[in-house]
Design a protein around this motif. Structure first.
Motif, PDB file in Angstrom:
ATOM      1  N   TYR A  92       0.814  -1.224   0.000  1.00  0.00           N
ATOM      2  CA  TYR A  92       0.000   0.000   0.000  1.00  0.00           C
ATOM      3  C   TYR A  92       0.845   1.271   0.000  1.00  0.00           C
ATOM      4  N   GLN A 152     -18.217  -2.796  -1.590  1.00  0.00           N
ATOM      5  CA  GLN A 152     -18.726  -2.644  -0.224  1.00  0.00           C
ATOM      6  C   GLN A 152     -17.905  -1.575   0.474  1.00  0.00           C
ATOM      7  N   GLY A 153     -18.575  -0.712   1.200  1.00  0.00           N
ATOM      8  CA  GLY A 153     -17.856   0.225   2.046  1.00  0.00           C
ATOM      9  C   GLY A 153     -17.709   1.612   1.449  1.00  0.00           C
ATOM     10  N   ASP A 154     -16.634   2.278   1.864  1.00  0.00           N
ATOM     11  CA  ASP A 154     -16.408   3.688   1.565  1.00  0.00           C
ATOM     12  C   ASP A 154     -15.721   3.846   0.219  1.00  0.00           C
ATOM     13  N   ILE A 155     -16.414   3.458  -0.871  1.00  0.00           N
ATOM     14  CA  ILE A 155     -15.719   3.237  -2.140  1.00  0.00           C
ATOM     15  C   ILE A 155     -16.077   4.241  -3.223  1.00  0.00           C
ATOM     16  N   LEU A 156     -17.060   5.115  -2.976  1.00  0.00           N
ATOM     17  CA  LEU A 156     -17.556   5.949  -4.073  1.00  0.00           C
ATOM     18  C   LEU A 156     -16.469   6.851  -4.640  1.00  0.00           C
ATOM     19  N   TRP A 206      -6.829   1.786  -1.462  1.00  0.00           N
ATOM     20  CA  TRP A 206      -6.389   0.869  -0.419  1.00  0.00           C
ATOM     21  C   TRP A 206      -6.391   1.516   0.964  1.00  0.00           C
ATOM     22  N   SER A 207      -6.529   2.826   0.985  1.00  0.00           N
ATOM     23  CA  SER A 207      -6.464   3.497   2.280  1.00  0.00           C
ATOM     24  C   SER A 207      -7.832   3.585   2.930  1.00  0.00           C
ATOM     25  N   ILE A 208      -8.882   3.364   2.159  1.00  0.00           N
ATOM     26  CA  ILE A 208     -10.219   3.537   2.719  1.00  0.00           C
ATOM     27  C   ILE A 208     -10.695   2.224   3.341  1.00  0.00           C
ATOM     28  N   LYS A 209     -11.729   2.322   4.154  1.00  0.00           N
ATOM     29  CA  LYS A 209     -12.313   1.117   4.739  1.00  0.00           C
ATOM     30  C   LYS A 209     -13.400   0.613   3.812  1.00  0.00           C
ATOM     31  N   GLY A 210     -13.268  -0.627   3.431  1.00  0.00           N
ATOM     32  CA  GLY A 210     -14.220  -1.173   2.486  1.00  0.00           C
ATOM     33  C   GLY A 210     -13.438  -1.908   1.426  1.00  0.00           C
ATOM     34  N   ASP A 211     -14.118  -2.359   0.410  1.00  0.00           N
ATOM     35  CA  ASP A 211     -13.480  -3.175  -0.600  1.00  0.00           C
ATOM     36  C   ASP A 211     -14.020  -2.771  -1.956  1.00  0.00           C
TER      37      ASP A 211
END
Lengths: 232, 321
Positions: A117, A177-181, A167-172
């Motif tokens: 990362y 799923q998660g904080d990906i927008l 890769w730094s955000i939470k989610g996938d």
């Protein structure tokens, strides 16, 4: 013909806007570092990284704005935008390594090499550093064709930064799923900006634009439209 | 006199050191809890008599000690209540204090059910009166790499579980946060598997360290910290310690959790604080204590190994991360 104030031309205005935005953001970043009572280091790292990505994407929009829409003034701020991207990437890395990790080599080594990362981010930073150093006219002249070859590395740096960010955000991102927008949005924009430079696509765009320009000009004059040189 | 030197390598059990003024303060704590509850209720009725709890520190904070058992100072009320991961409200840690203020925490029921002999729904007031509230000063280590020292008020989860008598088939405990998108706006997003769920193995849940927290610095929990009742499992990453609990279910199998659903390869069921097992993307070897500039080395089990290491004997913690 009356000579206009060059700062009021589109390129000058763009340059003023870029400087105002970048220095304003930097001032705000420094101010909130000392103002934020809770975890200023994490906030500074996240925000400086985000600004670096924004400026990198903006610098990548300059060339397509010219080739696709004939907006030449964009080329005049391309280098400025790229340098600001490097500036925020530098702030990002220095906050991480000096303020956060206190240059503690044992901790840093683990943080950097244990997982890809941070290594990806570091690779992108190295590219931006090389491009920043060679961004001056003198280098451009003395490196000749190699200058353009070297500066094409930005096409590698941008995707690396987007992956680093996602890769730094939470989610996938892959599982949606998660904080990906935001990582997905930046990824999409970078992909489109890179596609817009592919020679066949760029040629089609330039051809379309020239034909369009011809149509609009034809009723009045018979002059040929300007042929755009391809830019990196 | 108790000889405290023999506890040197142990976190001193807070129930043994709770000084008298804090002990006496429990009554005041319960009274305030009742008043705040009533205030929220009144506010919900439209009167202006009660203003919602403010994110600034109340004047009469109490705590039995200014440090944890390792001698590190407590984080301030301001730090603890203005830096919260609460994705039901916001992805930003510093806006949760504001956006969560209107959470209606009274009336509040906690349903305890599943593989138990005496399933029961507890009103919050019953939990506060039926179980002795005590102060526990715990380190909280977030998976993101920061930590705090927090003086919780609350009672051991084991006391509650003993009251409902788990059957012999019960092997895990599943917890659930309130699901109410009207109050918790981010629960409308389909990118996240709401409601927030967590789980513990039954022996982890019965460990004396595992706390159901109802207060902070001698005051009732503010909404951003998980009001009115939350889990605190100090040897696990913070995301295990879910907030605003409405359901506790005893189950036979390892339950799905919020984060194992979002990213199963990154967040394990156990989530024990472990400097040697990196998160798939970043190292977990160090952390920053909120309020400090440098980094500290992360401690195995967040420094609670003496109490909990036996739970994981013969387990490969790099597999069961």
């Amino acid at each position: 013909m009356k000579r206009k104030n060059k700062w009021l031309e589109p390129a000058g205005l763009l340059r003023i806007a870029a400087h105002t935005l970048a220095w304003g953001l930097l001032a705000w970043l420094v101010w909130s570092f000392f103002d934020d009572p809770i975890n200023p280091i994490q906030a500074t790292i996240q925000r400086s990284g985000y600004y670096a990505l924004v400026f990198l994407v903006l610098s990548l929009t300059a060339t397509p704005l010219n080739t696709w829409f004939g907006f030449r003034p964009a080329l005049k701020v391309r280098r400025t935008l790229g340098l600001f991207a490097f500036m925020f990437a530098g702030v990002h890395f220095l906050t991480f390594s000096v303020i956060d990790y206190g240059l503690d080599w044992n901790l840093l080594r683990g943080a950097i090499f244990e997982k890809p990362y941070i290594l990806l981010g570091l690779t992108a930073l190295t590219i931006l550093l090389a491009l920043a150093i060679t961004s001056f006219k003198w280098w451009m002249k003395s490196m000749g064709k190699n200058w353009q070859r070297l500066h094409r590395l930005v096409y590698l740096a941008a995707p690396l930064v987007v992956i680093h960010y996602s890769w730094s955000i939470k989610g996938d991102v892959l599982r949606l799923q998660g904080d990906i927008l935001e990582p997905l949005a930046f990824g999409l924009v970078v992909v489109l900006l890179l596609i817009s430079r592919l020679p066949p696509i760029r040629r089609t765009a330039v051809g379309l634009r020239n034909r369009l320009a011809l149509k609009m000009i034809q009723p009045k004059t018979r002059s040929t439209p300007p042929i755009e040189k391809p830019h990196p | 006199m108790t000889d405290y030197s023999k506890y040197k390598s142990f976190p001193v059990h807070p129930s043994e050191i709770t000084p008298e003024h804090v002990y006496l303060n429990r009554r005041a704590f319960m009274k305030t809890a009742a008043v705040v509850g009533a205030g929220v209720f009144l506010a919900a009725c439209g009167t202006e008599a009660a203003s919602p709890a403010s994110p600034t520190a109340p004047a009469d904070l109490t705590t039995g000690s200014q440090t944890d058992e390792l001698g590190d100072p407590l984080n301030t009320y301001e730090q603890i209540t203005n830096y919260n991961n609460y994705y039901e409200y916001s992805l930003g840690k510093e806006d949760v204090a504001q956006s969560s203020q209107d959470l209606k925490t009274s009336p509040w029921d906690v349903q305890v059910y599943g593989l138990v002999n005496k399933p029961q729904t507890f009103a919050l007031e019953d939990l506060l009166s039926q179980f002795t509230q005590e102060e526990r000063i715990y380190r909280l280590r977030c998976v993101e790499g920061w930590s705090m020292v927090i003086p919780w008020m609350g009672f051991p989860l084991s006391a509650l579980l003993e009251a409902v008598e788990p059957t012999s088939d019960a092997r895990y405990v599943r917890f659930e946060t309130l699901l109410d998108p009207e109050q918790m706006p981010k629960q409308s997003s389909s990118l996240w598997p709401w409601p927030y769920q967590e789980g513990l193995r039954l022996d982890e849940a019965m460990n004396n360290l595992t706390l159901l927290a109802t207060g902070l610095y001698g005051k009732p929990l503010p909404p951003q910290n998980g009001a009115p009742i939350r889990l605190v499992v100090p040897w696990k990453y913070g995301f295990k310690s879910l907030k605003a609990i409405v359901k506790i279910e005893l189950v036979p199998d390892e339950p799905e959790t919020f984060w194992t659903t979002v990213a199963p390869n990154e967040y394990g069921f156990y989530a024990n604080v472990n400097p040697d097992v990196a998160h798939p993307r970043w190292s977990q070897a160090s952390e920053r204590r909120i309020g400090e500039l440098g980094r500290r080395e992360t401690m195995m089990f967040n420094g609670y190994g003496d109490e909990v290491a036996t739970l994981y004997e013969n387990m490969d913690l790099s597999v069961h991360y």
